[in-house]
Design an enzyme around this catalytic site. Structure first.
Site, short mmCIF file in Angstrom:
data_model
loop_
_atom_site.label_atom_id
_atom_site.label_comp_id
_atom_site.label_asym_id
_atom_site.label_seq_id
_atom_site.Cartn_x
_atom_site.Cartn_y
_atom_site.Cartn_z
N ARG A 14 -0.84 9.34 1.46
CA ARG A 14 -2.26 9.67 1.22
C ARG A 14 -2.57 11.16 1.13
O ARG A 14 -3.42 11.57 0.35
CB ARG A 14 -3.11 9.11 2.36
CG ARG A 14 -3.36 7.68 2.19
CD ARG A 14 -4.28 7.17 3.24
NE ARG A 14 -4.35 5.73 3.03
CZ ARG A 14 -4.88 4.87 3.85
NH1 ARG A 14 -5.42 5.29 4.98
NH2 ARG A 14 -4.90 3.59 3.57
N HIS A 17 -8.90 9.78 2.92
CA HIS A 17 -8.54 8.68 2.02
C HIS A 17 -8.76 9.16 0.59
O HIS A 17 -9.80 9.76 0.30
CB HIS A 17 -9.41 7.45 2.31
CG HIS A 17 -8.87 6.19 1.72
ND1 HIS A 17 -8.87 5.93 0.37
CD2 HIS A 17 -8.28 5.11 2.30
CE1 HIS A 17 -8.32 4.75 0.15
NE2 HIS A 17 -7.95 4.23 1.30
N HIS A 73 -11.25 9.93 6.70
CA HIS A 73 -11.02 8.49 6.91
C HIS A 73 -10.55 8.16 8.32
O HIS A 73 -10.96 7.17 8.89
CB HIS A 73 -9.99 8.05 5.87
CG HIS A 73 -9.73 6.58 5.82
ND1 HIS A 73 -10.73 5.67 5.56
CD2 HIS A 73 -8.58 5.86 5.97
CE1 HIS A 73 -10.20 4.44 5.54
NE2 HIS A 73 -8.91 4.53 5.82
N GLU A 124 0.87 -1.19 0.00
CA GLU A 124 0.00 0.00 0.00
C GLU A 124 0.90 1.22 0.00
O GLU A 124 2.12 1.11 0.16
CB GLU A 124 -0.95 -0.02 1.20
CG GLU A 124 -2.09 -1.01 1.01
CD GLU A 124 -3.13 -0.99 2.11
OE1 GLU A 124 -3.06 -0.11 2.98
OE2 GLU A 124 -3.99 -1.87 2.10
N ARG A 182 -1.03 8.94 9.07
CA ARG A 182 -0.90 7.51 9.36
C ARG A 182 -0.48 6.71 8.13
O ARG A 182 -1.03 6.90 7.03
CB ARG A 182 -2.25 6.99 9.85
CG ARG A 182 -2.28 5.51 10.17
CD ARG A 182 -3.65 5.12 10.67
NE ARG A 182 -4.65 5.36 9.67
CZ ARG A 182 -5.06 4.46 8.78
NH1 ARG A 182 -4.57 3.24 8.79
NH2 ARG A 182 -5.99 4.75 7.89
C1 SIN Z 1 -7.67 0.84 2.65
O1 SIN Z 1 -7.99 -0.32 2.47
O2 SIN Z 1 -7.32 1.59 1.75
C2 SIN Z 1 -7.71 1.40 4.04
C3 SIN Z 1 -6.56 0.92 4.80
C4 SIN Z 1 -6.22 1.88 5.89
O3 SIN Z 1 -6.80 2.94 6.00
O4 SIN Z 1 -5.28 1.59 6.64
#
Ligand code: SIN
Length: 520
Positions: A274, A228, A335, A113, A370
């Site tokens: 993000r 997000h 988010h 991610e 975060r």
């Molecule tokens: C996501 O699945 O994009 C959210 C994961 C997160 O916010 O840690």
């Protein structure tokens, strides 16, 4: 008023609350209070996964570095170290309790991610990781006869005597109960519902932060709200989260003219932190005069997309979008709150007998932004630690004098909730400035009377809490005259002087100082 004495009172049943309950279960009776059904939490809806070092190609030191980097200079390195070092053990324990994470052959299937420099995100049933965690933790908690649940009960306020917490007043079916406890743990999650665009469920109204604040506890880092980048944007569909793991697997972002843009904003392109991706999307939306951008998975194998993201695929199809073949309209959405009730690494707040863990707490582990998929891990690690610390709480619970409540009702509370959420999105959102924040502050002042009364319904109590938390966010955002992590001021684009300080708020400071805060 009904009264009850328990050993340990836990408010909230997401990952942090349940993990704390499991830790405490062998040592006394544990009551888990939830304002909805116990599965209704941010944890349940978490898609992407849970980050931890679980492979030979990764190292705890690299997870530490990635977390510190995402936190943009404001993490507490000590608590981050605790998170990344204790994380693998907590995951192994969860697997031993029956958690089934997705595998490739006999190995865990780890995904990538944003801002992770290694593949370290575990996931379950493709994109239903939170559901799997809830299932396992609830069933483990249920295996202890000492753990009881108390659903559909909203916490009105904490029971405070001489700056010590002795439990909480809760409201169920219009009946108030005083629950006295040796230790009270807040695990109520976040407050995404303060914003009109959010990935969070209805229950996320910042309750724990507000009741802790009213009880005299300190809150920290409240200006840092994570947006997000990708939630579904359609007038006829919910603001459904489209997991960052989709970009981790190769999905691209296009503007409404169909042009890819992230390479011109950051070398990591779609996998940049993000805050950068969210601002880039807003900037492209402004340039193209559109309310959305697109997420594009059309170049990925259809069967892979369907099997890797089964729940997202099914949900989007319900609203007429096929993620394997259509461009998916998206927009950022609130988010996660990096700030919260200030705690140490054992979950102790500034009020004796009161503890906090998970999103409601601020251990400094997330800094100003975060790292993706660190929050479920935080809930596990700090939920367990907080349970452990709560064992030595100095409070001796006994049913003492009981407060008198005189509930009022709020006329037009649904209209005010709607207006508040729009105000926060428009004026205290991804890009803020002095003018927008002052406008928000003066609108909030007009509604302030609501925060001074008692209420008889969940919706009204939620609104009271939302207004309290909104006011703190606005004051904190005004106080930070600079841009760091997720807090971006268009009038102070640099970090500003003394940017490494943290702003800490308690009920006296916020009332005393509207502009400067009472920073440490
Ligand atoms: C996501 O699945 O994009 C959210 C994961 C997160 O916010 O840690």
């Amino acid at each position: 008023m009904r009264q009850e004495i328990v050993d340990f009172l836990i408010i909230g049943s997401g990952v942090a609350g349940l993990r704390a309950a499991i830790e405490l279960a062998p040592y006394g009776n544990v009551l888990v209070v939830t304002k909805d059904k116990p599965t209704e939490s941010n944890t349940e809806y978490a898609q992407g996964g849970i980050a931890a070092v679980m492979s030979d190609e990764d190292e705890v030191g690299i997870h530490l570095e990635d977390t510190l980097k995402a936190g943009d200079g404001l993490c507490n390195e000590g608590t981050v170290r605790t998170l990344v070092e204790e994380g693998p053990e907590r995951i192994a324990e969860l697997i031993s309790w029956g958690a089934e994470f997705d595998k490739e052959g006999s190995k865990l299937d780890l995904t990538l991610e944003a801002a992770h420099s290694r593949r370290r995100v575990l996931h379950a049933q493709g994109d239903s990781t939170g559901k799997e965690l809830t299932r396992v933790l609830l069933s483990k908690a249920r295996s202890f006869p000492s753990v009881r649940r108390y659903p559909f009960a909203i916490t009105v306020d904490l029971i405070i005597q001489d700056n010590e917490c002795h439990g909480a007043y809760v409201l169920r079916d219009r009946e108030m109960t005083a629950l006295y406890a040796r230790a009270t743990i807040l695990a109520t999650g976040g407050g995404g519902q303060l914003y009109s665009r959010t990935t969070n469920p209805q229950v996320a109204t910042g309750d724990g932060m507000a009741i802790a604040f009213r009880a005299g506890a300190e809150l920290e880092d409240m200006e840092f709200i994570q947006f997000h980048p990708t939630s579904l944007y359609s007038p006829t569909a919910p603001q459904f989260l489209l997991s960052e793991a989709m970009r981790g697997e190769g999905a691209l972002l296009l503007n409404s003219n169909g042009r890819r843009f992230m390479q011109s904003y950051h070398p990591l392109a779609e996998l940049a932190p993000r805050d950068i991706v969210s601002r880039a999307i807003i900037s492209e939306m402004v340039k193209t005069g559109s309310n959305y951008a697109y997420l594009d998975l059309r170049h990925l194998r259809r069967d892979f997309v369907r099997s890797r993201f089964p729940s997202i695929h099914a949900t989007c199809l319900q609203y007429g979008f096929d993620i394997t073949g259509d461009l998916i309209p998206i927009s950022p959405a609130a988010h996660y709150i990096m700030g919260g009730v200030k705690t140490d690494a054992g979950g102790r707040t500034s009020v004796k007998g009161l503890f906090a863990a998970g999103e409601v707490a601020c251990t400094g582990v997330h800094g100003a932004n975060r790292l993706a998929s660190n929050s479920l891990l935080e809930g596990l690690v700090f939920g367990a630690r907080t349970g452990n610390t709560a064992l030595s709480s100095p409070i001796n619970p006994s049913a003492r004098d009981t407060a008198v409540f005189s509930p009022a009702s709020i006329r037009d509370h649904d209209e005010i909730r709607h207006a508040l959420r729009k105000l926060m999105w428009d004026r205290v959102g991804i890009i803020r400035c002095d003018t927008s924040l002052r406008e928000a502050a003066s609108r909030l002042l007009a509604w302030n009377i609501i925060t001074e009364r008692d209420y008889a319904t969940r919706r009204e109590l939620e609104l009271k809490n939302m207004l309290t938390v909104a006011e703190i966010i606005v004051q904190a955002a005004l106080a930070r005259k600079g841009s760091v992590g997720a807090h971006f001021r268009s009038d102070f684009k640099d970090r500003g002087e003394n940017w490494q300080q943290h702003f800490t708020w308690d009920k006296n400071c916020i009332k005393l100082s509207a502009q400067e805060g009472c920073n440490q």
